[in-house]
Design a protein around this motif. Structure first.
Motif, PDB file in Angstrom:
ATOM      1  N   VAL A  73       0.788  -1.064   0.041  1.00 41.82           N
ATOM      2  CA  VAL A  73       0.064   0.191  -0.150  1.00 41.82           C
ATOM      3  C   VAL A  73       0.859   1.190   0.040  1.00 41.82           C
ATOM      4  O   VAL A  73       0.482   2.190  -0.807  1.00 41.82           O
ATOM      5  N   TYR A  74       1.944   1.071   0.858  1.00 44.58           N
ATOM      6  CA  TYR A  74       2.593   2.394   0.899  1.00 44.58           C
ATOM      7  C   TYR A  74       3.478   2.748  -0.562  1.00 44.58           C
ATOM      8  O   TYR A  74       3.474   3.900  -0.999  1.00 44.58           O
ATOM      9  N   SER A 119      -5.326   0.658  -9.737  1.00 44.30           N
ATOM     10  CA  SER A 119      -6.019  -0.594  -9.655  1.00 44.30           C
ATOM     11  C   SER A 119      -5.350  -1.555  -8.859  1.00 44.30           C
ATOM     12  O   SER A 119      -5.725  -2.190  -7.848  1.00 44.30           O
ATOM     13  N   SER A 120      -3.849  -1.544  -8.866  1.00 46.65           N
ATOM     14  CA  SER A 120      -3.090  -2.341  -8.059  1.00 46.65           C
ATOM     15  C   SER A 120      -3.071  -1.877  -6.536  1.00 46.65           C
ATOM     16  O   SER A 120      -3.203  -2.669  -5.726  1.00 46.65           O
ATOM     17  N   GLU A 163      -4.740  -2.548  -0.967  1.00 43.65           N
ATOM     18  CA  GLU A 163      -5.482  -1.751   0.245  1.00 43.65           C
ATOM     19  C   GLU A 163      -6.506  -3.058   0.818  1.00 43.65           C
ATOM     20  O   GLU A 163      -6.709  -3.079   2.009  1.00 43.65           O
ATOM     21  N   ALA A 164      -6.978  -3.817  -0.299  1.00 44.86           N
ATOM     22  CA  ALA A 164      -8.132  -4.784   0.150  1.00 44.86           C
ATOM     23  C   ALA A 164      -7.372  -5.737   0.963  1.00 44.86           C
ATOM     24  O   ALA A 164      -7.676  -6.566   2.171  1.00 44.86           O
ATOM     25  N   THR A 165      -6.190  -6.216   0.666  1.00 43.59           N
ATOM     26  CA  THR A 165      -5.363  -7.339   1.231  1.00 43.59           C
ATOM     27  C   THR A 165      -4.965  -6.648   2.500  1.00 43.59           C
ATOM     28  O   THR A 165      -4.849  -7.588   3.821  1.00 43.59           O
ATOM     29  N   ALA A 203      -8.940  -3.170   9.383  1.00 46.34           N
ATOM     30  CA  ALA A 203      -9.104  -1.830   9.021  1.00 46.34           C
ATOM     31  C   ALA A 203      -8.676  -1.279   7.760  1.00 46.34           C
ATOM     32  O   ALA A 203      -7.480  -1.918   7.447  1.00 46.34           O
ATOM     33  N   ALA A 204      -8.908  -0.637   7.181  1.00 51.37           N
ATOM     34  CA  ALA A 204      -8.609   0.151   5.918  1.00 51.37           C
ATOM     35  C   ALA A 204      -7.356   0.999   6.250  1.00 51.37           C
ATOM     36  O   ALA A 204      -7.016   1.512   7.477  1.00 51.37           O
TER      37      ALA A 204
END
Length: 455
Positions: free
Chosen positions: A143-144, A200-201, A206-208, A215-216
């Protein structure tokens, strides 16, 4: 919506998202690991599995304890013979006692096997814990770095958009060509596609992250001091891994389990002895006739020696011996895998350091090149294609630097996991460490028929 309109909408959406994230409180990697540890259902499942495995100790120990049972039965019967009717009632109550007093060490071997199995299940908790925490780090860095790539490709798209506008302006005043405009349009389209792919990636990452952390992701800050847990040499790292990695410890427990299972199978060749006893009272009330009461008891013993069982006993011994050998081979494989993981993670850190160093140099020089080529293009000594190529090289260098920085963090935590130190205890997470040790100790002393045991 036109191409330019879609691009503007995407940029605005990213800006709104970035503003929302920047306004949130920073979410450190320690906070993410702590939340994931408390949330992880796989870790809870491993804990429950270890507790269930601990019950096998109580089951094995029950074989050397007596079994006592009570019974109560009654019946009513009647008959009629040549017009004469008669009936009777009876009530019987009794107590029974059975206990195996010798089984050639089979029960002791089964108890040892159960304890080894419970110990292996405890080490499986630690292995699951390490797997989850490493996946959290990977998701965190995905994510980062994904957000950095989205911002970079958005900036790159805006650069190409500016170059397209400049090419159109130069064409309008007769200083440019339609080829320059077409080249700028092509790069802008490529840049927009790369930007959308990054978005998209990022959404997938973020879902993972939310799957593991519960939590998001917020405003991430991967700064940490866990590199202090890394030893100064590769040899030390390998030695620590071989001494304390849960997979190796579990493999050693598996050898103990296999040895005990082999002893249990061998014990089946020997004799066994048991004692039994019973007490009972029977009340009968025939009609006609007076009722009677009978009190009885018995004590007995039984010695059994196996002579032939169709080859089953020998097959069990051979099977147990093969599994014992297999457990030792599996332990050798575990040692090799852990050693490989340590060396791979160590090399990953060294490689990431080199890529970061070269990446910083490439980005610094790439910025200078882009600025110089733009100026030369304005003077007429370079073309728009030269500017676009220079920007593409700079973007590639910046992406490499982003990935290298992320890879170093992941490699650091991978090395901790390979050494067996990626645990809540070693990281100092503010959580209650999940362990079945106290439950195992509790059930080891339970002899009563309890439906639940407090730790």
């Amino acid at each position: 919506m036109s191409f330019r309109g879609k691009l503007v909408a995407s940029v605005l959406a990213l800006a709104v998202s970035a503003f929302a994230v920047s306004g949130a409180q920073a979410q450190s990697i320690v906070q993410a690991l702590t939340a994931a540890y408390d949330h992880a259902p796989d870790l809870k499942s491993a804990l429950l599995n270890a507790k269930a495995s601990a019950e096998n100790i109580a089951l094995a120990e029950a074989a050397r304890r007596p079994t006592i049972g009570a019974s109560l039965s009654g019946d009513y019967s009647w008959k009629s013979v040549n017009g004469s009717f008669g009936d009777s009632r009876s009530l019987t109550a009794g107590l029974g006692y059975d206990q195996t007093i010798f089984d050639n060490g089979k029960t002791d071997a089964n108890i040892e096997a159960a304890r080894a199995s419970a110990e292996a299940a405890e080490f499986q908790i630690r292995s699951t814990e390490q797997d989850i925490l490493l996946k959290v780090v990977q998701a965190y860095m995905a994510v980062y770095s994904g957000r950095q790539l989205v911002a970079l490709r958005n900036e790159n798209t805006r650069f190409y958009s500016a170059q397209l506008q400049s090419s159109n302006d130069r064409l309008d005043v007769g200083e440019g060509t339609r080829i320059d405009v077409a080249q700028a349009q092509a790069r802008l389209a490529q840049g927009d596609a790369a930007y959308r792919a990054a978005v998209s990636s990022l959404q997938t990452s973020e879902a993972t992250f939310q799957r593991y952390v519960g939590a998001a992701p917020q405003n991430l800050s991967p700064t940490n001091n866990f590199a202090r847990l890394i030893p100064n040499s590769l040899a030390t790292a390998i030695a620590e891994a071989e001494a304390g990695h849960p997979a190796i410890l579990a493999a050693q427990a598996a050898i103990r389990y296999a040895q005990a299972s082999s002893d249990s199978a061998e014990a089946a060749f020997g004799p066994s002895a048991s004692i039994s006893g019973s007490l009972g009272k029977a009340l009968t009330s025939p009609s006609p006739g007076a009722s009677s009461s009978t009190f009885s008891g018995s004590v007995g013993f039984k010695i059994s020696v196996p002579i032939y069982a169709g080859g089953a006993i020998g097959a069990n011994v051979r099977k147990a011996n093969i599994n014992h050998i297999k457990s030792e081979v599996d332990a050798m494989s575990a040692y090799d895998q852990i050693r490989e993981a340590v060396i791979s993670a160590w090399a990953g850190i060294q490689s990431a350091d080199a890529q970061i160093s070269s990446g910083n140099a490439a980005v610094s020089s790439g910025r200078t090149v882009v600025e110089g080529v733009v100026q030369e293009r304005d003077l007429g000594t370079k073309t728009t294609l030269d500017v676009l190529n220079a920007q593409a090289d700079l973007t590639s260098a910046r992406e490499t630097l982003i990935n290298a920085t992320s890879n170093k963090v992941i490699a650091t935590f991978s090395l901790l996991a390979a050494m067996g130190h990626l645990t809540a205890s070693d990281l100092g997470l503010n959580v209650e460490v999940k362990s079945a040790v106290r439950y195992t100790q509790a059930v080891d002393d339970v002899w009563a028929e309890l439906r639940s045991v407090s730790e």
